[in-house]
Design an enzyme around this catalytic site. Structure first.
Site, PDB file in Angstrom:
ATOM      1  N   CYS A  10     -17.623   2.065  -2.020  1.00  0.00           N
ATOM      2  CA  CYS A  10     -16.716   0.914  -2.091  1.00  0.00           C
ATOM      3  C   CYS A  10     -15.751   1.038  -0.913  1.00  0.00           C
ATOM      4  CB  CYS A  10     -16.013   0.806  -3.442  1.00  0.00           C
ATOM      5  SG  CYS A  10     -14.841   2.095  -3.841  1.00  0.00           S
ATOM      6  N   CYS A  84     -18.183  -3.438  -0.511  1.00  0.00           N
ATOM      7  CA  CYS A  84     -17.826  -2.946   0.828  1.00  0.00           C
ATOM      8  C   CYS A  84     -18.421  -3.822   1.924  1.00  0.00           C
ATOM      9  CB  CYS A  84     -18.229  -1.486   1.009  1.00  0.00           C
ATOM     10  SG  CYS A  84     -19.975  -1.170   0.905  1.00  0.00           S
ATOM     11  N   CYS A  88     -21.731  -0.793   5.173  1.00  0.00           N
ATOM     12  CA  CYS A  88     -22.690   0.264   4.854  1.00  0.00           C
ATOM     13  C   CYS A  88     -23.913   0.159   5.760  1.00  0.00           C
ATOM     14  CB  CYS A  88     -23.107   0.134   3.392  1.00  0.00           C
ATOM     15  SG  CYS A  88     -24.047   1.537   2.801  1.00  0.00           S
TER      16      CYS A  88
END
Length: 142
Positions: A10, A84, A88
Site C-alpha cells: 500500500c 498504491c 508497483c
C-alpha cells in the site's frame, strides 16, 4: 515444493498492508513467506491499526513501514496491492491482485475494525487457495 511468497503493498505501509501481513503470518503459521511494503512509507505504523490488531492477539507494535523495492516484487509469487496505483513494478509471471479497501489513516479504532475484518476474510481465502495449490497431487489408492 517451495513455500509461496506473498507481498502486500500500500502507499504508506502503515495500515492495510501491515494488517494483511500480520493476519497472513498469524494464520499461515510458516506455510507462507509474508512481506509488506509501501510505495511512500510512513515513519510508523498507524496506532489505531496496532490497537485493532492487538485485539486479535497480533502484535504490530514493533513493525516499521518498509520501502517497496523491485527485488521485493520480483521474489514474490503473489503481489497484493491496496491503493498504491501504478507505483508497483510489474514483472511477467507474477500474480497480481488489487484489493480495494478503505484506508484506515486517521480513523479511530472503531472504524479500523471493519477494515481489519474484511482484510482477514480475504487473507483466509488467499491462504486456503495457496495451501491447496502447494499440496502435491496424489492418486487415490485402490
Amino acid at each position: 515444493m517451495t513455500t509461496p511468497e506473498v507481498l502486500f503493498v500500500c502507499v504508506h505501509n502503515a495500515g492495510r498492508s501491515q494488517m494483511a501481513a500480520g493476519l497472513l503470518q498469524h494464520h499461515a503459521r510458516g506455510k507462507v513467506v509474508v512481506r509488506s511494503a509501501g510505495s511512500a512509507p510512513a515513519d510508523t505504523v498507524n496506532p489505531a491499526v496496532v490497537a485493532a490488531m492487538a485485539e486479535l492477539g497480533i502484535d504490530l507494535s514493533r513493525e516499521f513501514p518498509q520501502p517497496l523495492t523491485a527485488e521485493g516484487v520480483r521474489s514474490a509469487d503473489v503481489v497484493i496491492t491496496m491503493g498504491c496505483g501504478d507505483a508497483c513494478p510489474v514483472f511477467p509471471g507474477k500474480r497480481y491482485l488489487d484489493w480495494k479497501l478503505d484506508d484506515p489513516a486517521g480513523l479511530p479504532v472503531e472504524q479500523v475494525r471493519p477494515i481489519r475484518d474484511e482484510i482477514d476474510r480475504r487473507v483466509r481465502a488467499l491462504l486456503a487457495e495457496l495451501v491447496s495449490a502447494s499440496r502435491p497431487c496424489t492418486k487415490p489408492s485402490g
